[in-house]
Write an enzyme that holds these catalytic residues in place. Structure first.
Site, PDB file in Angstrom:
ATOM      1  N   ASP A 173       0.742  -1.234   0.128  1.00  0.00           N
ATOM      2  CA  ASP A 173      -0.008  -0.092  -0.044  1.00  0.00           C
ATOM      3  C   ASP A 173       0.970   1.380   0.056  1.00  0.00           C
ATOM      4  OD1 ASP A 173      -2.275   1.725   0.644  1.00  0.00           O
ATOM      5  OD2 ASP A 173      -3.328  -0.357   0.855  1.00  0.00           O
ATOM      6  N   HIS A 241      -3.927   6.024   3.334  1.00  0.00           N
ATOM      7  CA  HIS A 241      -4.608   4.720   2.862  1.00  0.00           C
ATOM      8  C   HIS A 241      -3.978   3.393   3.561  1.00  0.00           C
ATOM      9  CE1 HIS A 241      -6.081   1.668  -0.052  1.00  0.00           C
ATOM     10  NE2 HIS A 241      -6.868   2.531  -0.237  1.00  0.00           N
ATOM     11  N   SER A 419     -11.350  -1.305  -0.995  1.00  0.00           N
ATOM     12  CA  SER A 419      -9.916  -1.081  -0.112  1.00  0.00           C
ATOM     13  C   SER A 419     -10.197  -1.231   1.270  1.00  0.00           C
ATOM     14  CB  SER A 419      -9.297   0.265  -0.233  1.00  0.00           C
ATOM     15  OG  SER A 419      -8.622   0.298  -1.833  1.00  0.00           O
TER      16      SER A 419
END
Length: 921
Positions: A173, A241, A419
């Site tokens: 990520d 994120h 996600s």
């Protein structure tokens, strides 16, 4: 030049941030204990038995029979388990299946005459659900499935496992906020991961590939989007994120802040492959290879390969051979690759790497169980997981940062997307692997497919989102059943007929539901020889240990010991493991009589000498298993039998379980302590049996003060106090006052006889009744049940009479033995008288405790003719001198004048006076 066509764009960024990140910790919600369900019905009770004659003895001798009898009275099947303390015991209950019937049983037990108190032996369990405030308020995606909440059902999984330190979870990520309060410490020490972004513009941290996976922020400014390497990229703030994904997988649990992750134990390895404007697929593939432990050109080998990789990323396109080959290599190494399906609301066949074979492709659902409006779909979807949909729910709450560009303060925020769904699946896979790390990726996928929660009727996910919604509780239990083992903790135990033994069993893994293991029965023991409670092994939810009580019944057969062999049967929930058999040796109890006598001793206390006490009862019980033959009952000491239903002719039989009584009385013939016994001879092994008998012979005593009253003036009355310093009632038969004196008042009775209790006293107020005499005299005479009376107090008035004394006291001496005090005095004549001479005397015991004085002796001593000296020798029982400190010898009658030579005081040593106390008490 625009670069977005060459980069994989974060699925989250296609949608944008769903909610503004919170920069403050969410307030804690009300505490929820356990799983929100009530305690299951218990199968035991705690009973306190009344401490009455015979009950405790019966229970100690044969607890099985006691439990059977109690069960019969309360209409329940009860089995003795173990003692709790001297009067409290644990009993198992069989056949009660509802709470209402159990409550009625408790009421019946409480009303039983032998039961003092009763309570349920309530089952208690460890609290599995985390108490983090974010989980409590916003953790809908983790919670069990209800018609209103299609969560991933984590609590049952947590009952079985919260992770293993040997499983490593890879997160491919944007990097990680290593120092976030809810993520710190959740990485491998010395190896938090790697930054594999090759393009420094994309990396945004001023360096290329290095061993620091920290997220510096993936923001793009207007200037960067206008020209340069990032020209054409969207202008955005930092998403954090990778940290949001990491929080869903492994945020710290029960730390009173933020959410809780799926896995509380396993470390996370962070591979930074995405930065500003996304990232290149080549970097992503290198990161995946490095995480799996495969060699990557220019990078050191990862010393901690992952077993599951989370890829919450994707881009448009087909799965070409380059991508598929890398995924194949990783999957062949045993790594489970979990990939987000994408947020474009299109068929997943157009999104890489979710459309590659060998991966677990995850769609997103809303809290309602419908497909999230943005989620990709199609036949290549493996299953769905909660990803949130702002139209219907609060999205997914997890860890981020407050910085719009670089990191500033720790924060939490709500995101939605595939996600967010993907880390739910990756975290649950890590729990599965924590139980069985040998599972292959294909086996993991098969278990996930078989254990999903079906989509609700009418769901927009039906036929589009794979097999169903991931169900952690079912998936983890399916793996647990492959490796759960049940065994006995020991191979052998023993008990005797009429007693019980507890056999313990153990699971290596708990379960969210009760685990039931049927037993096989073998050995020589027959069904009538024992009871099992419960008849099968029952592990409550969350428990790894349980017990079975084997109660051996008493029979009349004399036989060698026999065995009961318990075995374990395999079930879908658990497989037997060694030791898988347990042998209970049941030893035969010989048919022997036994005798129990209650009480163990009798203390009668004080009893007046020459009288008989009230009867006291002794119970003789046959507590054995055969006829008790009484051969004799013998009473010794100042005690005798006065009744009872025990036989008087011997030998005599007392049947098993029966009893008889002996009534005894105490008849003291002297003062002081008396000891005796009741000796019982029988055929019991512990015979002869003897109980101690004790009592104290007591006599009344007469005390009075003063011993002489002189009235200087006829108008002045004076007070005499009469006391009972003894241990038996003092009966005053009369109080006689001569005519020259009279009673005015006082608390002593006016009519006779009257009784003074031990320690009591009364008073007399006396006054002269003469009017003109120069001097006068009289007496107060006290007649009582004290031997040697009546006792006289001299009363005089006016001028003292001066008699002529014929003798005086020359010398005195005291001698003391264990039982007596002897006083010896030498008297001398005062006149030349040759004839025999008789002189009166009186000995008074003077007390200092306020109980009055005791007249101990009075009489006369005789001088022989021509003798100038005479000897007076008096002996006193030491018990009669209790509390006396001084002996006063007075000569003359009425000894009105207290001249020197006519009276002598002899002091008892203090320690000698106290010698009497232990003997009197």
């Amino acid at each position: 030049m625009k670069h977005t066509l060459h980069r994989i764009i974060l699925v989250l960024f296609v949608l944008g941030i769903a909610l503004v990140a919170s920069t403050t910790t969410v307030p804690a919600a009300s505490t929820v204990s356990g799983s929100g369900t009530s305690n299951p019905l218990t199968d035991r009770v705690i009973v306190r038995v009344r401490d009455e004659a015979g009950v405790q003895a019966q229970l100690a001798a044969d607890p099985t029979t006691f439990a059977d009898a109690l069960g019969t009275r309360v209409q329940a099947s009860l089995t003795y388990v173990r003692p709790f303390d001297a009067t409290t015991h644990i009993l198992a209950v069989t056949g009660v299946t509802t709470q209402a019937s159990f409550d009625r049983l408790l009421q019946r037990l409480a009303q039983d005459a032998q039961v003092e108190a009763v309570a349920p032996d309530t089952r208690v369990f460890a609290q599995i659900e985390p108490q983090d405030p974010g989980y409590q308020r916003y953790g809908w995606s983790f919670k069990p499935v209800t018609p209103e909440n299609y969560g991933a059902n984590l609590p049952p999984a947590w009952t079985v496992t919260t992770g293993s330190p040997n499983i490593v979870i890879g997160i491919i990520d944007t990097g990680i906020l290593l120092n976030h309060e809810d993520l710190a410490g959740r990485q491998i020490p010395g190896n938090p991961g790697y930054d594999v972004i090759d393009d420094t513009a994309v990396a945004g941290d001023g360096t290329g590939r290095d061993a620091d996976p920290s997220d510096p922020g993936d923001y793009v400014t207007e200037a960067e989007a206008a020209s340069g390497p990032l020209e054409g990229c969207d202008v955005v703030n930092s998403s954090w994120h990778g940290s949001h994904v990491a929080g869903t997988i492994g945020a710290q649990a029960n730390n009173d802040r933020g959410p809780a992750g799926v896995n509380w134990v396993s470390p996370m390895l962070h591979v930074r492959t995405l930065g500003k404007c996304g990232g290149y697929i080549s970097d992503v593939l290198d990161g995946l290879l490095w995480a799996a432990g495969e060699p990557v050109v220019g990078l050191p080998l990862n010393p901690n390969p992952v077993q599951v990789a989370n890829m919450s990323l994707g881009g448009g396109g087909t799965c070409n051979s380059f991508i598929q080959d890398i995924i194949n290599r990783v999957v062949q190494r045993g790594v489970v690759v979990v990939v987000a399906a994408g947020n474009q609301n299109r068929n997943v066949s157009e999104t890489i790497p979710a459309n590659c074979s060998g991966v677990i492709s995850v769609a997103a659902t809303a809290q309602s169980g419908d497909r999230a409006s943005y989620s990709n779909y199609g036949n290549l979807i493996t299953l769905a997981a909660p990803g949130g949909d702002r139209r219907y729910d609060s999205a997914i709450y997890s860890t981020i940062n407050s910085g719009l560009r670089g990191p500033e303060a720790d924060a939490y925020g709500f995101y939605q997307g595939t996600s967010m769904a993907t880390p739910h699946v990756a975290g649950i896979v890590s729990l599965m692997l924590s139980l069985n790390p040998l599972l292959s990726p294909a086996e993991v996928r098969a278990i996930l497919d078989a254990t999903v929660t079906p989509f609700p009727a009418g769901s927009t996910c039906i036929g589009k989102c794979g097999a169903g919604i991931i169900n952690a509780g079912q998936a983890v239990e399916a793996v647990a059943r492959q490796v759960r083992r049940v065994s006995f903790t020991t191979e052998q135990s023993s008990t005797r007929e009429g007693s019980s033994v507890t056999v313990t069993l153990r699971l290596n893994l708990p379960a969210a539901e009760p685990v039931i293991i049927p037993l096989t029965i073998g050995g020589e023991a027959q069904p009538d020889d024992y009871t099992l409670n419960p008849p099968q092994a029952l592990f409550p939810a969350g428990a790894t240990e349980t017990q079975i009580v084997v109660a051996a019944r008493t029979d009349t057969l004399q036989e060698p010991s026999e065995t009961l062999i318990l075995g374990l049967q395999s079930t879908a929930q658990a497989t037997p493991s060694v030791p898988m058999q347990h042998t209970v040796i049941i030893e035969d109890v010989p048919l022997d009589p036994a005798i129990t006598v209650t009480p163990a001793s009798l203390a009668f206390g004080d009893q007046q000498v020459g009288t008989t006490s009230a009867p006291r009862r002794v119970v003789v019980q046959n507590s054995g298993s055969a006829t008790l033959v009484l051969q004799s009952l013998e009473v010794s000491g100042a005690f005798q039998r006065e009744g009872g239903d025990c036989p008087e002719l011997f030998p005599a039989d007392l049947a098993e379980g029966s009893s008889c009584s002996v009534d005894l009385v105490f008849l003291p013939t002297r003062i002081g302590l008396h000891a005796g016994s009741l000796a019982i001879s029988s055929n019991a092994k512990e015979a002869p049996t003897s109980i101690a008998l004790s009592g104290r012979g007591a006599v009344p005593a007469l005390g009075y003060t003063p011993t002489w009253l002189h009235f200087a003036h006829a108008s002045d009355p004076q007070l005499v106090t009469i006391t009972n310093p003894g241990r038996a009632p003092l009966v005053i038969n009369s109080l006689t006052i001569s005519n020259t004196f009279a009673r005015l008042d006082g608390s002593c009775a006016a009519t006779w006889p009257d009784t003074l209790a031990p320690g009591a006293h009364c008073t007399l107020q006396i006054t002269p009744v003469v009017t003109s005499a120069t001097s006068y005299s009289g007496t107060l005479s006290i007649a009582s049940n004290v031997p040697g009376g009546p006792y006289v107090i001299d009363l005089t008035g006016g001028e003292l009479i001066t008699p002529t004394h014929t003798a005086v006291i020359s010398t005195t001496a005291l001698s003391v033995t264990d039982t007596t005090v002897t006083m010896e005095a030498t008297l001398q004549r005062t006149e030349a008288i040759t004839a025999a001479l008789s002189v009166t005397y009186r000995v008074t015991g003077e007390r200092t405790d306020g109980q009055g004085n005791l007249v101990l002796a009075r009489g006369s001593v005789t001088f022989a003719p021509e003798a100038t000296e005479a000897t007076l020798r008096l002996s006193f029982d030491r018990f009669s001198l209790y509390g006396v400190r001084t002996l006063l010898l007075e000569l003359g009658e009425p000894a009105l004048e207290k001249d020197a030579g006519t009276r002598a005081q002899l002091a008892l040593l203090l320690e000698e006076a106290f010698v009497f106390l232990p003997l009197i008490r």
